[in-house]
Design an enzyme around this catalytic site. Structure first.
Site, PDB file in Angstrom:
ATOM      1  N   ARG A 177      36.407  67.407  39.181  1.00  0.00           N
ATOM      2  CA  ARG A 177      35.459  68.433  38.358  1.00  0.00           C
ATOM      3  C   ARG A 177      34.238  68.641  39.268  1.00  0.00           C
ATOM      4  O   ARG A 177      33.951  67.747  40.130  1.00  0.00           O
ATOM      5  CB  ARG A 177      35.071  67.985  36.949  1.00  0.00           C
TER       6      ARG A 177
ATOM      7  N   LYS B 115      42.186  57.089  36.154  1.00  0.00           N
ATOM      8  CA  LYS B 115      41.459  55.919  37.296  1.00  0.00           C
ATOM      9  C   LYS B 115      42.469  55.009  37.464  1.00  0.00           C
ATOM     10  O   LYS B 115      42.632  54.637  38.742  1.00  0.00           O
ATOM     11  CB  LYS B 115      40.095  55.328  36.575  1.00  0.00           C
TER      12      LYS B 115
END
Length: 511
Positions: A236, A110
């Site tokens: 994902r 992140k």
């Protein structure tokens, strides 16, 4: 022949198996003791010693080699965002179903993805890594005279956990509790002109990363000013991918598997979207049914339960993804489900689709009314119904902390919704009956079959209800009447069609 090891469990493993089976791929499942329902959908199964082995990339690669797999699909959670698994597989002839190792290193982190977005000129909110309430207070101290609100986002949240909005200093300590997202909706209710630059920014980042496969690029948008900032990338398949599938009429997992085949391009698998993406159709809502008690601070509910105590909704526009399934008909059904503490508390995802926001909402309420669960298993089903029933949801007025501030109202709406729904006039337990006869006659002795050797018998060509008889057959007992050839002896009704039985010859009817 392609063969995929699905390095995951539960409803997401089943979701992947189904798409792989439709493509003709061979499949391998992993499982642990007391958690095997998803294995019914796989060609091969491998028992793990403990749940922790789902997080062991070296062990997973060994299993993939041993079972001669060509692909490894990580699903979501576990190792789906861990570059280690992609790195290990990059040195083999086994394909990782996901982004490249290089792309994963940035997109899965992140902080690195924020720096990457900033390097492309995208707006990002001021931020930093914190691990305690004290860290948050120090960060707030550097933000000037108006530091609030502050958003705390879990670095490794996953499954929708870990985003909190802090409006003032007293809220900081409590902001480290994790929360599970329960409701997702697509498409966004924001105006199209607000969403368009977010899509452009996401595509720009994907091109620079040479991103391959499924992924979600997330942004924060001010609903009043429409200002936005980049937040993170989830490299994902997402828990909420189901609602994207419904509004776009796509099988995202199928696309993901096809893209993992060398030489396959996006234009090959999505020719209708190659030039101009098709617009979304209608609205979709995903409701996450979770084994927890909202009235007890969302305490986890556990136990052993039999499959017959669960029943899921169906019908037009309703889809259920769940691991609480007995599997295909050629498999021996499980005798018991264990809802424990080793894995996520998600029981099922209820996905509904409608042409309008209101149709999707009302369909969601109908679907929730059809859910049947064991009475001693605590879930958030009433809370979900309360959210759907609340006028704020109906009119699009919910926000990040809305549920916390309207908890009692939501629970009240949910309880009333459940009790007032027509499905709850039905018995909460399965109905049982015994079939003793196939005829509506009181006993089978009243049925007499025609004897083809007996000239006085007239056989009906089919079974049905006699709705009309010749007057001779209605005369009092002991009387005798003439019946002429071709006259109607009886009219037999079958499925609202009347069939005439005619006298084959002339004669007398003796009663």
């Amino acid at each position: 022949m392609w063969k995929v090891l699905v390095a995951n469990r539960g409803e997401i493993a089943i979701r992947i198996f189904r798409s792989a089976i439709e493509l003709g791929w061979q499949t391998v499942a992993l499982y642990t003791n007391d958690d095997a329902s998803h294995t019914a959908y796989a060609d091969e199964v491998v028992l793990l010693d403990s749940p922790s082995q789902y997080m062991d990339p070296e062990h997973l690669v060994q299993i993939a080699h041993r079972t001669k797999c060509t692909h490894v699909h990580p699903g979501y959670g576990f190792l789906s965002e861990d570059p280690r698994l992609a790195s290990l597989l990059s040195h083999t002839n086994i394909t990782f179903v996901g982004p490249s190792e290089e792309g994963l290193k940035i997109s899965s982190n992140k902080m690195l993805s924020r720096e990457f977005a900033a390097s492309l000129g995208l707006s990002i909110a001021p931020g930093g890594r914190v691990s305690s309430a004290a860290d948050v207070r120090r960060f707030v101290g550097t933000m000037g005279s108006q530091p609030f609100p502050v958003i705390i986002k879990a670095l490794d949240g996953g499954g929708g956990r870990g985003i909190r909005v802090v409006h003032g200093g007293p809220e900081i300590e409590g902001a480290f509790d994790r929360f599970q997202k329960m409701v997702e909706i697509a498409p966004s209710t924001l105006p199209e002109e607000v969403v368009r630059p977010l899509l452009a920014a996401a595509l720009d980042m994907a091109r620079h990363l040479r991103y391959s496969g499924l992924g979600t690029f997330e942004f924060l948008v001010n609903s009043q000013s429409h200002e936005w900032v980049f937040m993170e990338i989830n490299p994902r398949i997402q828990v909420e991918h189901t609602i994207t599938e419904e509004i776009m009429n796509l099988d995202l997992v199928r696309i993901q598997l096809l893209l993992s085949i060398p030489g396959t391009s996006l234009a090959d698998v999505l020719p209708q979207h190659a030039r101009t993406p098709l617009p979304p159709r209608g609205y979709a809502i995903q409701l996450r049914l979770i084994a927890e008690d909202p009235r007890q601070s969302f305490k986890l509910s556990t136990g052993h339960f039999t499959p017959s105590t669960f029943s899921w909704p169906s019908g037009r526009g309703v889809r259920v993804d769940t691991w609480l399934t007995t599997g295909p008909s050629n498999m021996e059904p499980l005798q018991e489900y264990l809802i424990g503490t080793d894995f996520d508390s998600l029981l099922a995802k209820l996905i509904v689709h409608g042409d309008t926001h209101e149709e999707a909402r009302s369909r969601a309420l109908r679907a929730l009314g059809e859910v049947r669960i064991p009475p001693d298993l605590k879930t958030n089903v009433n809370m979900l119904a309360g959210v759907m029933k609340h006028p704020h949801w109906k009119h699009g007025k919910v926000h990040t902390t809305w549920l916390e501030s309207h908890f009692e109202e939501v629970m009240d709406f949910g309880q009333k919704s459940a009790l007032g729904h027509p499905y709850h006039s039905l018995s909460p337990t399965p109905l049982a009956f015994n079939l003793t006869q196939l005829s509506s006659f009181a006993s089978s002795s009243q049925l007499e079959f025609a004897n083809p050797q007996e000239s006085t018998h007239v056989a009906s060509p089919l079974a049905g209800k006699i709705v009309e008889l010749h007057p001779a057959l209605l005369a009092p007992a002991g009387s005798e009447h003439v019946v002429r050839r071709g006259e109607t002896l009886a009219v037999v009704s079958v499925m609202k069609m009347e069939n005439v039985i005619s006298a084959p010859s002339s004669g007398k009817a003796k009663l």
